[in-house]
Scaffold this motif. Structure first.
Motif, PDB file in Angstrom:
ATOM      1  N   SER A   1       0.808  -1.221   0.000  1.00 10.98           N
ATOM      2  CA  SER A   1       0.000   0.000   0.000  1.00 10.98           C
ATOM      3  C   SER A   1       0.840   1.268   0.000  1.00 10.98           C
ATOM      4  O   SER A   1       0.347   2.335  -0.377  1.00 10.98           O
ATOM      5  CB  SER A   1      -0.922   0.013   1.236  1.00 10.98           C
ATOM      6  N   SER A   2       2.091   1.172   0.449  1.00  9.02           N
ATOM      7  CA  SER A   2       2.908   2.369   0.653  1.00  9.02           C
ATOM      8  C   SER A   2       4.319   2.182   0.110  1.00  9.02           C
ATOM      9  O   SER A   2       5.038   1.261   0.542  1.00  9.02           O
ATOM     10  CB  SER A   2       2.972   2.698   2.146  1.00  9.02           C
ATOM     11  N   ASP A   3       4.724   3.068  -0.805  1.00  3.01           N
ATOM     12  CA  ASP A   3       6.111   3.051  -1.278  1.00  3.01           C
ATOM     13  C   ASP A   3       7.079   3.306  -0.127  1.00  3.01           C
ATOM     14  O   ASP A   3       8.145   2.677  -0.044  1.00  3.01           O
ATOM     15  CB  ASP A   3       6.316   4.114  -2.360  1.00  3.01           C
ATOM     16  N   GLU A   4       6.729   4.238   0.750  1.00  4.75           N
ATOM     17  CA  GLU A   4       7.634   4.582   1.856  1.00  4.75           C
ATOM     18  C   GLU A   4       7.797   3.404   2.809  1.00  4.75           C
ATOM     19  O   GLU A   4       8.909   3.111   3.268  1.00  4.75           O
ATOM     20  CB  GLU A   4       7.111   5.814   2.595  1.00  4.75           C
TER      21      GLU A   4
ATOM     22  N   ALA B   1       7.469   0.272   2.058  1.00  5.61           N
ATOM     23  CA  ALA B   1       8.257  -0.744   1.355  1.00  5.61           C
ATOM     24  C   ALA B   1       9.735  -0.380   1.316  1.00  5.61           C
ATOM     25  O   ALA B   1      10.606  -1.242   1.488  1.00  5.61           O
ATOM     26  CB  ALA B   1       7.703  -0.930  -0.062  1.00  5.61           C
ATOM     27  N   ARG B   2      10.042   0.914   1.110  1.00  7.07           N
ATOM     28  CA  ARG B   2      11.445   1.336   1.099  1.00  7.07           C
ATOM     29  C   ARG B   2      12.079   1.150   2.476  1.00  7.07           C
ATOM     30  O   ARG B   2      13.249   0.757   2.572  1.00  7.07           O
ATOM     31  CB  ARG B   2      11.551   2.796   0.657  1.00  7.07           C
ATOM     32  N   ASP B   3      11.322   1.407   3.515  1.00  5.66           N
ATOM     33  CA  ASP B   3      11.837   1.182   4.874  1.00  5.66           C
ATOM     34  C   ASP B   3      12.101  -0.296   5.142  1.00  5.66           C
ATOM     35  O   ASP B   3      12.813  -0.634   6.089  1.00  5.66           O
ATOM     36  CB  ASP B   3      10.853   1.732   5.911  1.00  5.66           C
ATOM     37  N   CYS B   4      11.508  -1.159   4.317  1.00  9.67           N
ATOM     38  CA  CYS B   4      11.732  -2.602   4.436  1.00  9.67           C
ATOM     39  C   CYS B   4      12.766  -3.097   3.419  1.00  9.67           C
ATOM     40  O   CYS B   4      12.904  -4.308   3.214  1.00  9.67           O
ATOM     41  CB  CYS B   4      10.421  -3.361   4.241  1.00  9.67           C
ATOM     42  N   GLY B   5      13.470  -2.161   2.774  1.00  4.71           N
ATOM     43  CA  GLY B   5      14.586  -2.526   1.911  1.00  4.71           C
ATOM     44  C   GLY B   5      14.257  -2.732   0.454  1.00  4.71           C
ATOM     45  O   GLY B   5      15.145  -3.077  -0.336  1.00  4.71           O
TER      46      GLY B   5
ATOM     47  N   SER C   1       6.810  -0.026  -3.457  1.00  5.81           N
ATOM     48  CA  SER C   1       5.749  -0.984  -3.159  1.00  5.81           C
ATOM     49  C   SER C   1       5.482  -1.873  -4.371  1.00  5.81           C
ATOM     50  O   SER C   1       5.144  -1.364  -5.443  1.00  5.81           O
ATOM     51  CB  SER C   1       4.475  -0.227  -2.768  1.00  5.81           C
ATOM     52  N   PRO C   2       5.604  -3.195  -4.221  1.00  9.49           N
ATOM     53  CA  PRO C   2       5.318  -4.079  -5.353  1.00  9.49           C
ATOM     54  C   PRO C   2       3.809  -4.196  -5.574  1.00  9.49           C
ATOM     55  O   PRO C   2       3.005  -3.774  -4.743  1.00  9.49           O
ATOM     56  CB  PRO C   2       5.898  -5.437  -4.908  1.00  9.49           C
ATOM     57  N   LEU C   3       3.469  -4.809  -6.691  1.00  7.30           N
ATOM     58  CA  LEU C   3       2.093  -5.222  -6.907  1.00  7.30           C
ATOM     59  C   LEU C   3       1.788  -6.374  -5.953  1.00  7.30           C
ATOM     60  O   LEU C   3       2.659  -7.202  -5.678  1.00  7.30           O
ATOM     61  CB  LEU C   3       1.929  -5.688  -8.355  1.00  7.30           C
ATOM     62  N   ASP C   4       0.574  -6.417  -5.411  1.00  7.12           N
ATOM     63  CA  ASP C   4       0.199  -7.522  -4.521  1.00  7.12           C
ATOM     64  C   ASP C   4       0.577  -8.858  -5.175  1.00  7.12           C
ATOM     65  O   ASP C   4       0.357  -9.063  -6.368  1.00  7.12           O
ATOM     66  CB  ASP C   4      -1.305  -7.507  -4.247  1.00  7.12           C
TER      67      ASP C   4
END
Length: 342
Positions: free
Chosen positions: A47-50, A52-56, A60-63
């Motif tokens: 849901s969130s690019d930010e 996802a980036r915080d997770c390396g 954010s990928p497609l589901d």
């Protein structure tokens, strides 16, 4: 010469046959928006690019299931246009995240054939790969379908039933490059439960339910370019348009957020069965069982094996009767591996 495609029948398949499926698909942010409009999907990583980036990750990928549906949909005109039923899945692996802007195509190989005793149908096993614009395999899986014969007098092929793993080992799972849950934000994710908070054998009632609507399931099936007649044509199945099994899978996965909000990424599909048909007007509910857990080499990332069961409103945790058959209320029994912060 006929210009239209009647689809393949059982006698049109042979072992080792490779089918390159038509119509590559470039996926975009619109794909995500429509997926989240169709299902109550709220996992933060998707849901969130930010977040996802915080997770390396790069964003954010497609589901995972949206990517699966795109790859699956390509195969329908060649594999299951004349199918009676989609029978099961095995050895499914998500190998690379799919990002907006990626272009996906599908390639399948026939790995098994078995004519049924009635002589009118047979089972076809295929291994399908989803491939991106760089030629990288982003996922692969095996599925088997029951397909009609065009000519019931056509000779039966030699029976070949592939040996498939019942469960993917943790070592079979591919962790996305760079994934790091060391600084995972549980507040933004929506629940505090870590990998260590779940115990093998634990069951979770996901509480919520969604009534399936006719228009939504057909919109979803069109989105994945799935052309199977049973999902659209009432003259083909007068008792009702059959809900695409992937619609049930995505609905159940989205409902599982309530209790499994931190089971972020699906990386393995051990098996799955569409136990009973789903039609519009039914209310889908879901429950899960923790089947196994494993550590991974990625920082802060654990793997959790889950059974996800979708029902049409029946009592939770009732899977099979005394005869060993699925209860009539069970729609889906899915066994998968997900990644969760430790």
């Amino acid at each position: 010469m006929a210009k239209t495609n009647p689809g393949r029948f059982f006698e049109d398949y042979h072992i080792g046959q490779v089918i390159a499926h038509a119509v590559p698909r470039t996926v975009g942010e619109g794909e995500r928006a429509l997926y989240h409009a169709l299902y109550p999907a709220r996992h933060a990583l998707y849901s969130s690019d930010e977040f996802a980036r915080d997770c390396g990750l790069e964003g954010s990928p497609l589901d995972d299931l949206a990517a699966f549906h795109v790859v699956f949909g390509k195969t329908v005109p060649d594999v299951s246009l004349n199918a009676v039923a989609n029978l099961g899945y095995a050895e499914g692996r998500w190998l690379k995240p799919v990002f907006p802007g990626d272009t996906l195509r599908s390639l399948s190989e026939v790995i098994g054939l078995k004519q049924n005793s009635n002589g009118k149908t047979g089972v076809v096993w295929v291994r399908t790969r989803g491939i991106n614009q760089m030629g990288e395999t982003v996922m692969d899986y095996v599925r088997w379908v029951m397909v009609r014969k065009r000519d019931i007098d056509a000779p039966a092929p030699e029976t070949v039933v592939p040996e498939l793993k019942k469960v993917l080992a943790p070592s079979d799972l591919v962790i996305p490059e760079g994934l790091d849950f060391s600084n995972y934000d549980f507040t933004l994710a929506g629940e505090p439960h870590r990998w260590g908070d779940y115990e093998v054998g634990e069951t979770i009632d996901h509480v919520d339910g969604v009534t399936v609507e006719e228009a939504e399931h057909m919109m979803a099936t069109r989105l994945w370019q799935n052309t199977a007649k049973v999902h659209f044509d009432l003259t083909f199945r007068p008792e009702g348009r059959l809900i695409y099994g992937g619609h049930v899978i995505s609905m159940a996965r989205a409902l599982s957020f309530n209790g499994l909000a931190n089971a972020q990424m699906i990386v393995g599909l051990n098996g799955g069965a569409h136990a009973n048909p789903c039609f519009s007007g039914l209310t889908i509910k879901a429950w899960s069982e923790v089947l196994d857990k494993a550590e991974t080499s990625a920082p802060g990332v654990g793997a959790i094996r889950l059974r996800l069961v979708a029902t049409k409103g029946g009592e939770p945790f009732q899977l099979r009767g005394e005869d060993g058959k699925y209860n009539k209320d069970v729609l889906l029994d899915l066994d998968y591996w997900a990644l969760m912060p430790m």
